[in-house]
Design an enzyme around this catalytic site. Sequence first.
Site, PDB file in Angstrom:
ATOM      1  N   ALA A  34       0.606  -1.226  -0.159  1.00  0.00           N
ATOM      2  CA  ALA A  34      -0.161  -0.208  -0.220  1.00  0.00           C
ATOM      3  C   ALA A  34       1.196   1.694  -0.396  1.00  0.00           C
ATOM      4  O   ALA A  34       2.161   1.168   0.084  1.00  0.00           O
ATOM      5  CB  ALA A  34      -1.235   0.084   1.021  1.00  0.00           C
ATOM      6  N   CYS A  35       0.293   2.423  -0.320  1.00  0.00           N
ATOM      7  CA  CYS A  35       1.170   3.526  -0.197  1.00  0.00           C
ATOM      8  C   CYS A  35       1.697   3.887   0.868  1.00  0.00           C
ATOM      9  O   CYS A  35       1.315   3.461   1.826  1.00  0.00           O
ATOM     10  CB  CYS A  35       0.338   4.663  -1.211  1.00  0.00           C
ATOM     11  SG  CYS A  35      -0.088   5.821  -0.338  1.00  0.00           S
ATOM     12  N   LEU A  36       2.676   4.902   0.662  1.00  0.00           N
ATOM     13  CA  LEU A  36       3.367   5.091   2.155  1.00  0.00           C
ATOM     14  C   LEU A  36       2.108   5.757   2.986  1.00  0.00           C
ATOM     15  O   LEU A  36       2.524   6.120   3.983  1.00  0.00           O
ATOM     16  CB  LEU A  36       5.432   5.803   1.734  1.00  0.00           C
ATOM     17  CG  LEU A  36       6.138   4.422   1.251  1.00  0.00           C
ATOM     18  CD1 LEU A  36       6.980   5.794   1.023  1.00  0.00           C
ATOM     19  CD2 LEU A  36       6.595   3.667   1.592  1.00  0.00           C
ATOM     20  N   SER A  74       0.373   4.686   4.006  1.00  0.00           N
ATOM     21  CA  SER A  74      -1.074   4.227   5.058  1.00  0.00           C
ATOM     22  C   SER A  74      -0.259   4.156   6.327  1.00  0.00           C
ATOM     23  O   SER A  74      -0.426   3.151   6.919  1.00  0.00           O
ATOM     24  CB  SER A  74      -1.100   2.545   4.459  1.00  0.00           C
ATOM     25  OG  SER A  74      -0.241   2.087   4.083  1.00  0.00           O
ATOM     26  N   ARG A  75       1.357   4.960   6.497  1.00  0.00           N
ATOM     27  CA  ARG A  75       1.925   4.205   7.166  1.00  0.00           C
ATOM     28  C   ARG A  75       1.841   5.365   8.351  1.00  0.00           C
ATOM     29  O   ARG A  75       2.653   5.065   9.521  1.00  0.00           O
ATOM     30  CB  ARG A  75       3.716   3.657   7.215  1.00  0.00           C
ATOM     31  CG  ARG A  75       3.827   3.386   5.619  1.00  0.00           C
ATOM     32  CD  ARG A  75       3.680   2.462   5.606  1.00  0.00           C
ATOM     33  NE  ARG A  75       4.399   1.038   4.648  1.00  0.00           N
ATOM     34  CZ  ARG A  75       3.792   0.412   3.320  1.00  0.00           C
ATOM     35  NH1 ARG A  75       2.090   1.435   3.241  1.00  0.00           N
ATOM     36  NH2 ARG A  75       4.472   0.142   2.500  1.00  0.00           N
TER      37      ARG A  75
END
Length: 279
Positions: free
Chosen positions: A174-176, A178-179
């Site tokens: 998932a794209c960063l 989402s961190r």
Amino acid sequence: MELEMKFQKLKDNIQGLKSVAIAYSGGVDSTFLLKVAADVLGNKVIAITAKSTTYPEREFKEAVKYIEDIGAKHIVIISEELEIEGFAKNPIDRCYFCKKELFSKVRKVADDNNINAVLDGSNADDVSDYRPGMKAANELRVISPLKDAFLTKDNIRELSKRLGLPTWNKPAFACLSSRFPYGNEITVEKLSMVERAEQFLLDLGFRQIRVRHHGDIARVEVNAEERNKFFSTEMMDKVANELKSIGFKYVTLDLLGYRTGSMNEVLSDKEKNSVEALD
């Protein structure tokens, strides 16, 4: 529904679209979708990949290689989410703004190339998680043929393996963005910290990883079966020292391990519904 029936339904649905542009990330789902579309429609398929600071360079390079192997036409666009008003503040509907920006640009490329339909790689499992980006997809008439054919992630991996796709067992990505916990500002510097930390863990041999950015704290998630690799002072010291050198002050291991959408666990049903009700 039997897998063969689902697969045939997918091919029939794509055939009926005549020409398609696929929002392509290089992941398991979009690679499988691209392969099937290319087999069904030939040169009436365009893969469109968006480059941004939330998309790791390693993922982009892999995506380019997969497309070369499949032989599809590829167009790269720039979609810098941090320039979208409100995105960097990381609201709970962050993904809506991101997907609206992405699908709007993909739609324009499709229109410029006289392509009938825009597709994404959402699958049947995605409806069970909190995904405000689906609202943007609906608004921009993006079709999700994998979901429409009731294909789950496991189905897609199995069919990808049959087709000889190297992504059949690729870890979920998932794209960063989402961190980061909702409400915590997203910056280029923080995204770089996450990307470097995750690349380090991948280089150590971990397969499915996330480094969640909680300010000074890095919360490391790895697959449940990989957690025992940390039961070594050498490994713990190596990871802690590297992530501290990247900029984190504290390094922790999530004892539950990796699970998709872990940042959504803190959202109440009321919060989720307040966004989904906008559909």
